[in-house]
Motif scaffolding. Structure first.
Motif, PDB file in Angstrom:
ATOM      1  N   SER A  21       0.794  -1.136  -0.059  1.00  0.00           N
ATOM      2  CA  SER A  21       0.037   0.086  -0.063  1.00  0.00           C
ATOM      3  C   SER A  21       0.839   1.339   0.165  1.00  0.00           C
ATOM      4  N   ASN A  22       1.957   1.170   0.482  1.00  0.00           N
ATOM      5  CA  ASN A  22       2.805   2.496   0.600  1.00  0.00           C
ATOM      6  C   ASN A  22       3.528   2.847  -0.741  1.00  0.00           C
ATOM      7  N   TYR A  23       3.482   1.881  -1.540  1.00  0.00           N
ATOM      8  CA  TYR A  23       3.992   2.416  -3.068  1.00  0.00           C
ATOM      9  C   TYR A  23       2.876   3.416  -3.706  1.00  0.00           C
ATOM     10  N   ILE A  24       1.761   3.153  -3.248  1.00  0.00           N
ATOM     11  CA  ILE A  24       0.851   4.208  -3.908  1.00  0.00           C
ATOM     12  C   ILE A  24       1.082   5.659  -3.344  1.00  0.00           C
ATOM     13  N   ARG A  25       1.323   5.608  -1.881  1.00  0.00           N
ATOM     14  CA  ARG A  25       1.594   6.887  -1.372  1.00  0.00           C
ATOM     15  C   ARG A  25       3.190   7.468  -1.793  1.00  0.00           C
ATOM     16  N   TRP A  26       3.901   6.611  -2.304  1.00  0.00           N
ATOM     17  CA  TRP A  26       5.130   7.180  -2.662  1.00  0.00           C
ATOM     18  C   TRP A  26       4.952   7.613  -3.994  1.00  0.00           C
ATOM     19  N   PHE A  27       3.913   7.143  -4.833  1.00  0.00           N
ATOM     20  CA  PHE A  27       3.465   7.834  -6.074  1.00  0.00           C
ATOM     21  C   PHE A  27       3.283   9.137  -6.145  1.00  0.00           C
ATOM     22  N   GLU A  28       2.217   9.479  -4.821  1.00  0.00           N
ATOM     23  CA  GLU A  28       1.618  10.615  -4.546  1.00  0.00           C
ATOM     24  C   GLU A  28       2.842  11.582  -4.227  1.00  0.00           C
ATOM     25  N   GLU A  29       3.796  11.028  -3.523  1.00  0.00           N
ATOM     26  CA  GLU A  29       4.843  11.850  -2.801  1.00  0.00           C
ATOM     27  C   GLU A  29       5.681  12.538  -4.330  1.00  0.00           C
ATOM     28  N   ALA A  30       5.808  11.384  -5.186  1.00  0.00           N
ATOM     29  CA  ALA A  30       6.694  11.751  -6.412  1.00  0.00           C
ATOM     30  C   ALA A  30       6.016  12.524  -7.588  1.00  0.00           C
ATOM     31  N   ARG A  31       4.423  12.482  -7.487  1.00  0.00           N
ATOM     32  CA  ARG A  31       3.829  13.588  -8.145  1.00  0.00           C
ATOM     33  C   ARG A  31       3.700  14.979  -7.414  1.00  0.00           C
ATOM     34  N   MET A  32       3.588  14.861  -6.063  1.00  0.00           N
ATOM     35  CA  MET A  32       3.388  16.164  -5.547  1.00  0.00           C
ATOM     36  C   MET A  32       5.140  17.069  -5.763  1.00  0.00           C
TER      37      MET A  32
END
Length: 135
Positions: A21-32
């Motif tokens: 589930s953390n990979y989706i959060r990391w995608f968001e961090e990278a997108r931001m």
């Protein structure tokens, strides 16, 4: 554009590897991070009355990442028509450059009433900043 993330202990599961589930959060961090680097941090978008909900997200896991490792998340613009944006992500271990995960997220742009807006017409500078990063 690359974003660096240090894996935290709380991001791991009982097996000692990063929980999926953390990979989706990391995608968001990278997108931001991507939006900030092109001059449009998300808070600036919100001040303009623009929101960007997630329509879809996917990831494929190729190998595990563990606590204490550092990863580099490369964010790429796959497509953007002014309304819908598709970003691609590639996660690599920083020390070995081994690709561990690939993924995509799909977004649209809406106003505060959740009506679609065309960023090509509404904010040409933003549109051009994103398009200039098309792969």
């Amino acid at each position: 554009m690359a974003y660096i993330h240090d894996v935290k202990y709380y991001e791991t599961d009982q097996m000692g590897i990063v929980h999926h589930s953390n990979y989706i959060r990391w995608f968001e961090e990278a997108r931001m991070d991507f939006l900030t680097k092109i001059g449009y941090p998300y808070d600036k978008m919100e001040e303009m009355g623009i929101l960007s909900p997630v329509l879809a997200v996917s990831s494929t896991y190729k190998s595990v990442i563990k606590f204490g490792e550092r990863v580099e998340i490369e964010t790429k613009v796959i497509s953007f028509n002014g309304i819908k944006l598709i970003l691609g992500y590639e996660i690599k271990k920083l020390d070995s450059k081994d690709i561990t995960t690939v993924g995509e997220s799909e977004h649209c742009f809406v106003n505060e009433q959740f009506r679609p807006v065309n960023m090509k017409k509404l904010n040409k500078d933003f549109y051009e900043a994103v398009v200039s990063n098309l792969e």
